[in-house]
Design an enzyme around this catalytic site. Structure first.
Site, PDB file in Angstrom:
ATOM      1  CG  ASP A   1      -2.922  -7.949  -3.394  1.00 35.11           C
ATOM      2  OD1 ASP A   1      -1.977  -8.964  -2.995  1.00 35.11           O
ATOM      3  OD2 ASP A   1      -3.474  -7.270  -2.288  1.00 35.11           O
TER       4      ASP A   1
ATOM      5  CG  HIS B   1      -6.674 -10.954  -6.939  1.00 35.53           C
ATOM      6  ND1 HIS B   1      -6.006 -10.476  -8.071  1.00 35.53           N
ATOM      7  CD2 HIS B   1      -6.788 -12.373  -7.055  1.00 35.53           C
ATOM      8  CE1 HIS B   1      -5.724 -11.791  -8.995  1.00 35.53           C
ATOM      9  NE2 HIS B   1      -6.285 -12.696  -8.121  1.00 35.53           N
TER      10      HIS B   1
ATOM     11  CB  SER C   1      -5.303  -2.189  -2.647  1.00 38.34           C
ATOM     12  OG  SER C   1      -6.088  -3.437  -2.746  1.00 38.34           O
TER      13      SER C   1
ATOM     14  CG  ASP D   1     -10.718 -16.623 -12.447  1.00 38.89           C
ATOM     15  OD1 ASP D   1      -9.774 -16.016 -11.905  1.00 38.89           O
ATOM     16  OD2 ASP D   1     -10.593 -17.841 -13.025  1.00 38.89           O
TER      17      ASP D   1
ATOM     18  CG  HIS E   1      -1.665  -1.209   1.051  1.00 33.64           C
ATOM     19  ND1 HIS E   1      -2.450  -1.783   2.200  1.00 33.64           N
ATOM     20  CD2 HIS E   1      -2.425  -1.856   0.146  1.00 33.64           C
ATOM     21  CE1 HIS E   1      -3.451  -2.705   2.033  1.00 33.64           C
ATOM     22  NE2 HIS E   1      -3.242  -2.792   0.463  1.00 33.64           N
TER      23      HIS E   1
ATOM     24  CD  GLU F   1     -12.557 -10.522  -3.205  1.00 33.64           C
ATOM     25  OE1 GLU F   1     -11.528 -10.125  -3.169  1.00 33.64           O
ATOM     26  OE2 GLU F   1     -12.827 -11.711  -3.110  1.00 33.64           O
TER      27      GLU F   1
HETATM   28  C1  LIG Z   1      -4.613 -10.562  -0.888  1.00 32.38           C
HETATM   29  S1  LIG Z   1      -6.312 -10.233  -0.885  1.00 32.38           S
HETATM   30  C2  LIG Z   1      -6.247  -8.818  -1.549  1.00 32.38           C
HETATM   31  C3  LIG Z   1      -6.367  -7.640  -0.831  1.00 32.38           C
HETATM   32  C4  LIG Z   1      -6.222  -6.311  -1.254  1.00 32.38           C
HETATM   33  N1  LIG Z   1      -6.005  -6.280  -2.679  1.00 32.38           N
HETATM   34  C5  LIG Z   1      -5.718  -5.163  -0.422  1.00 32.38           C
HETATM   35  O1  LIG Z   1      -4.634  -4.963  -0.565  1.00 32.38           O
HETATM   36  O2  LIG Z   1      -6.502  -4.494   0.534  1.00 32.38           O
HETATM   37  C6  LIG Z   1      -6.849 -11.356  -2.290  1.00 32.38           C
HETATM   38  C7  LIG Z   1      -8.196 -11.411  -2.539  1.00 32.38           C
HETATM   39  O3  LIG Z   1      -8.439 -12.188  -3.804  1.00 32.38           O
HETATM   40  C8  LIG Z   1      -9.583 -12.789  -3.950  1.00 32.38           C
HETATM   41  N2  LIG Z   1      -9.569 -13.776  -4.891  1.00 32.38           N
HETATM   42  C9  LIG Z   1      -9.131 -15.156  -4.609  1.00 32.38           C
HETATM   43  N3  LIG Z   1      -9.218 -15.731  -5.927  1.00 32.38           N
HETATM   44  C10 LIG Z   1      -9.369 -14.864  -6.790  1.00 32.38           C
HETATM   45  C11 LIG Z   1      -9.781 -14.909  -8.162  1.00 32.38           C
HETATM   46  N4  LIG Z   1      -9.660 -15.945  -9.034  1.00 32.38           N
HETATM   47  N5  LIG Z   1     -10.209 -13.641  -8.843  1.00 32.38           N
HETATM   48  C12 LIG Z   1     -10.594 -12.513  -8.012  1.00 32.38           C
HETATM   49  N6  LIG Z   1     -10.171 -12.616  -6.833  1.00 32.38           N
HETATM   50  C13 LIG Z   1      -9.872 -13.673  -6.269  1.00 32.38           C
HETATM   51  C14 LIG Z   1      -9.777 -13.312  -2.525  1.00 32.38           C
HETATM   52  O4  LIG Z   1     -11.082 -13.529  -2.101  1.00 32.38           O
HETATM   53  C15 LIG Z   1      -8.955 -11.838  -1.709  1.00 32.38           C
HETATM   54  O5  LIG Z   1      -9.961 -11.174  -1.242  1.00 32.38           O
END
Ligand SMILES: C[S@@+](CC[C@H](N)C(=O)[O-])C[C@H]1O[C@@H](n2cnc3c(N)ncnc32)[C@H](O)[C@@H]1O
Length: 277
Positions: free
Chosen positions: A163, A41, A99, A142, A18, A117
């Site tokens: 991420d 993500h 983020s 996805d 961040h 998400e």
């Molecule tokens: C590391 S966290 C994200 C944190 C966020 N970027 C932040 O910095 O505040 C990863 C996120 O990806 C989501 N996720 C998992 N697989 C995914 C996919 N195939 N496509 C999109 N999101 C996904 C999870 O539910 C989770 O909320």
């Protein structure tokens, strides 16, 4: 999809990711022309650090808590601290912005946020957080099909954050493939990809990053929080790749990472590296 970011919110990885996100977005707002912020993500937007999940490991105590407690910090860190300060005023107010909420602080009339998400409940929470923001568009897809479908964006200027949760062993290779697909469709975008470091030499990850043959000036930032404990698969550091970095970022990131090593890492075990990929 078992990963829940609430367990890790405000930990040292969030501080690094961040903090660098803020430096890039701050640079993008220096020009009048609008930008797009695309988050593949996105998570749930913000995190209650008093919640059961966050209270369990209390990772924020090894991360944002220490940064907020410093009497003063360099300008490169203050940009990030100012934003977190809207949510975090210990001991009473203990929220941490994810983020997308951090990006919202940089958004002007001419800018746009596109957030994705995949988790059904988390995606609903994210939509709820941004329900009154017409410049913010939330998706539940996805990431691996979402990002190529969204590029190139309009306006053709912006930051893409990749991420993933890294639940799968191969996820760094998949994420790098996604990054390459992104660059093929939107070559001038700034890309920020986060990945976990579990080994002090970090050779395996570096090999995967190099194999991707990214544009020549891509930056690779590594923060080492502590030395690994024997036979442990524990997170010991945090890495980010920045494609098309704004010109001041290398020097700014050095100041930011130095502050992290000094303030957060285990005594005598912290380190940082900045290389060109
Ligand atoms: C590391 S966290 C994200 C944190 C966020 N970027 C932040 O910095 O505040 C990863 C996120 O990806 C989501 N996720 C998992 N697989 C995914 C996919 N195939 N496509 C999109 N999101 C996904 C999870 O539910 C989770 O909320």
């Amino acid at each position: 999809m078992n990963y829940r970011h609430a367990y890790h919110a405000g930990g040292f990885s969030d501080v690094m990711k961040h903090g660098i996100e803020c430096l890039i977005l701050d640079y993008l707002t220096k020009k009048e022309k609008g930008f797009v912020y695309l988050d593949t993500h996105a998570g749930i937007g913000h995190y209650d650090l008093h919640s059961d999940e966050s209270s369990r490991g209390q990772e924020y105590r090894q991360g944002i808590h220490k940064i907020m407690a410093l009497p003063s910090v360099p300008e490169e860190v203050q940009i990030y601290r100012d934003i977190v300060g809207h949510y975090y005023d210990a001991p009473q107010k203990l929220f941490y912005p994810g983020s997308p909420l951090i990006a919202k602080h940089f958004m002007r009339e001419q800018d746009k946020l596109i957030l994705n998400e995949f988790h059904p409940e988390d995606s609903q929470i994210l939509k709820q957080v941004f329900r009154r923001e017409p410049q913010v568009h939330c998706h539940q897809r996805d990431a691996y099909e979402f990002l190529p479908a969204m590029l190139p964006p309009e306006p053709r200027r912006g930051l893409i954050l990749i991420d993933p949760p890294y639940e799968e062993r191969q996820e760094l290779s998949s994420a790098m493939k996604l990054l390459k697909q992104g660059i093929d469709k939107f070559a001038q975008g700034v890309y920020l990809l986060w990945y976990p470091i579990k080994d002090y030499r970090n050779e395996t990850a570096v090999k995967i990053l190099k194999q991707a043959r990214l544009p020549a000036d891509s930056l690779h930032l590594e923060y080492f929080h502590q030395k690994p404990e024997t036979d442990s698969n524990k997170l010991i550091g945090s890495g980010v790749v920045v494609v098309n970095p704004p010109w001041p970022l290398k020097e700014q990131a050095a100041v930011f990472l130095e502050q992290m090593v000094k303030t957060l890492s285990k005594a005598g075990e912290g380190d940082q590296r900045i290389t060109i990929l």
